[in-house]
Design a protein around this motif. Structure first.
Motif, PDB file in Angstrom:
ATOM      1  N   VAL A 205       0.839  -1.201   0.000  1.00 41.28           N
ATOM      2  CA  VAL A 205       0.000   0.000   0.000  1.00 41.28           C
ATOM      3  C   VAL A 205       0.872   1.248   0.000  1.00 41.28           C
ATOM      4  CG1 VAL A 205      -1.740   1.317   1.276  1.00 41.28           C
ATOM      5  CG2 VAL A 205      -1.918  -1.171   1.140  1.00 41.28           C
ATOM      6  N   ALA A 206       1.919   1.252   0.831  1.00 39.33           N
ATOM      7  CA  ALA A 206       2.823   2.411   0.896  1.00 39.33           C
ATOM      8  C   ALA A 206       3.491   2.662  -0.454  1.00 39.33           C
ATOM      9  CB  ALA A 206       3.868   2.186   1.987  1.00 39.33           C
ATOM     10  N   GLN A 207       3.921   1.601  -1.114  1.00 43.08           N
ATOM     11  CA  GLN A 207       4.530   1.760  -2.439  1.00 43.08           C
ATOM     12  C   GLN A 207       3.523   2.327  -3.439  1.00 43.08           C
ATOM     13  OE1 GLN A 207       6.052  -2.128  -3.368  1.00 43.08           O
ATOM     14  NE2 GLN A 207       7.961  -1.821  -2.237  1.00 43.08           N
ATOM     15  N   ALA A 208       2.274   1.897  -3.339  1.00 43.60           N
ATOM     16  CA  ALA A 208       1.257   2.352  -4.284  1.00 43.60           C
ATOM     17  C   ALA A 208       0.959   3.837  -4.138  1.00 43.60           C
ATOM     18  CB  ALA A 208      -0.031   1.547  -4.091  1.00 43.60           C
ATOM     19  N   VAL A 209       1.090   4.371  -2.923  1.00 46.18           N
ATOM     20  CA  VAL A 209       0.797   5.799  -2.712  1.00 46.18           C
ATOM     21  C   VAL A 209       2.066   6.643  -2.672  1.00 46.18           C
ATOM     22  CG1 VAL A 209      -1.362   5.293  -1.536  1.00 46.18           C
ATOM     23  CG2 VAL A 209       0.729   5.582  -0.183  1.00 46.18           C
ATOM     24  N   GLY A 210       3.235   5.992  -2.809  1.00 50.06           N
ATOM     25  CA  GLY A 210       4.476   6.724  -2.968  1.00 50.06           C
ATOM     26  C   GLY A 210       5.139   7.241  -1.711  1.00 50.06           C
ATOM     27  N   VAL A 211       4.934   6.533  -0.584  1.00 48.70           N
ATOM     28  CA  VAL A 211       5.613   6.929   0.659  1.00 48.70           C
ATOM     29  C   VAL A 211       6.183   5.678   1.318  1.00 48.70           C
ATOM     30  CG1 VAL A 211       4.110   8.931   1.038  1.00 48.70           C
ATOM     31  CG2 VAL A 211       3.498   6.717   2.037  1.00 48.70           C
ATOM     32  N   SER A 212       6.965   5.873   2.375  1.00 48.09           N
ATOM     33  CA  SER A 212       7.512   4.726   3.089  1.00 48.09           C
ATOM     34  C   SER A 212       6.442   4.095   3.967  1.00 48.09           C
ATOM     35  CB  SER A 212       8.692   5.155   3.965  1.00 48.09           C
ATOM     36  OG  SER A 212       8.250   5.933   5.060  1.00 48.09           O
TER      37      SER A 212
END
Length: 299
Positions: A205-212
């Motif tokens: 999920v974090a990768q999909a929204v572009g944050v750690s």
């Protein structure tokens, strides 16, 4: 529509009085239509506290009809007079403290009908200066007054209208959302879209929204009290409960429901479901398992 006789809080309930001199016990009337529960509550200077209900999937929309009250939940608070509307959510503890004689009418709706992630609305409120809030407040009072004479179809139509008004009213409340709130919106969209994939994780999920992952978890815990992994799990379980309520177990079995909701196996699913809802998936009886008598207790 069903409306109960007035119910008085008994002395052993432990409700803490905000002004013990001359205060009287509150009077509560309950009603229901479909999955929604209605109530009309009147008191004279009481403070009521309700504990969090783990796994609850409802939102309370309350109209302040008479007097003034302070609502607190999820670290937020609001003070409202006549015409104001407040929002409380099942997963979060809440309190209502009135000043003098006061009355609220309200409805509990499935959280999904308002279309905001859990935790966004708890403890928020709006006064009656907005036309939309005025309409929502009037609709809640009208629904209560008309409830005994409404048939099922009319009741469902009224609830649909109230949910629509609540979405508009809450949209204006949250128009100034922070970047963190917007990020959580995006994360929620990913969770809802991809929850069937057993490989969905907080990291994905974090990768999909572009944050750690650490950053997203920090925001999630701060805003909703749950980590991203916990929100993924809860969303899957809520979806499973809805499928079971709809009779899916009779068509694809409990194991099929587990797979449909992103669980890798029946045993893990059953343990998680029992921990969340208190019963095994095969014994889930639908919303009635959640809808208990209005659970205000004293603090």
């Amino acid at each position: 529509m069903d409306i109960s006789p007035p119910t008085r809080f008994p002395p052993d309930l432990g409700v803490r009085l905000a002004n013990p001199f001359g205060a009287r016990v509150g009077v509560l009337r309950l009603g229901s239509v479909g999955p929604a529960r209605l109530w009309d509550y009147r008191d004279d200077g009481l403070k009521l506290e309700r504990p969090a209900a783990s796994g609850a999937r409802w939102i309370s929309v309350l109209a302040q009809v008479e007097g003034h009250a302070r609502f607190e939940a999820a670290g937020r608070s609001c003070e409202l007079g006549p015409g104001g509307v407040a929002f409380l959510e099942g997963p979060f503890s809440a309190s209502i403290e009135t000043v003098g004689t006061a009355r609220q009418v309200g409805v509990e709706l499935p959280l999904a009908t308002v279309r905001f992630p859990s935790g966004y609305l708890a403890g928020r409120g709006a006064d009656g200066s907005s036309p939309t809030v005025q309409l929502l407040s009037d609709a809640l009072r009208t629904l209560w007054d008309a409830a005994p004479s409404l048939d099922v179809i009319q009741g469902e139509a009224a609830l649909t209208a109230i949910a629509a008004l609540a979405r508009v009213a809450t949209g204006s409340l949250l128009a100034d959302r922070s970047p963190s709130d917007v990020l959580l919106d995006r994360a929620t969209e990913v969770i809802e879209r991809e929850s069937r994939d057993p490989g969905l994780s907080a990291q994905a999920v974090a990768q999909a929204v572009g944050v750690s992952r650490r950053h997203l978890d920090r925001i999630s815990v701060s805003s909703t009290g749950r980590s991203v992994d916990e929100r993924i799990r809860d969303h899957r379980l809520d979806k499973a409960a809805s499928l079971l309520e709809a009779g899916a177990a009779g068509e694809i079995g409990v194991y099929g429901v587990a797979l449909e909701c992103g669980f890798r196996g029946a045993s893990h699913f059953s343990r998680s479901f029992r921990a969340r809802f208190g019963v095994a998936p095969s014994r889930w009886s639908g919303p009635a398992a959640e809808l208990r008598p209005l659970g205000f207790t004293g603090g």
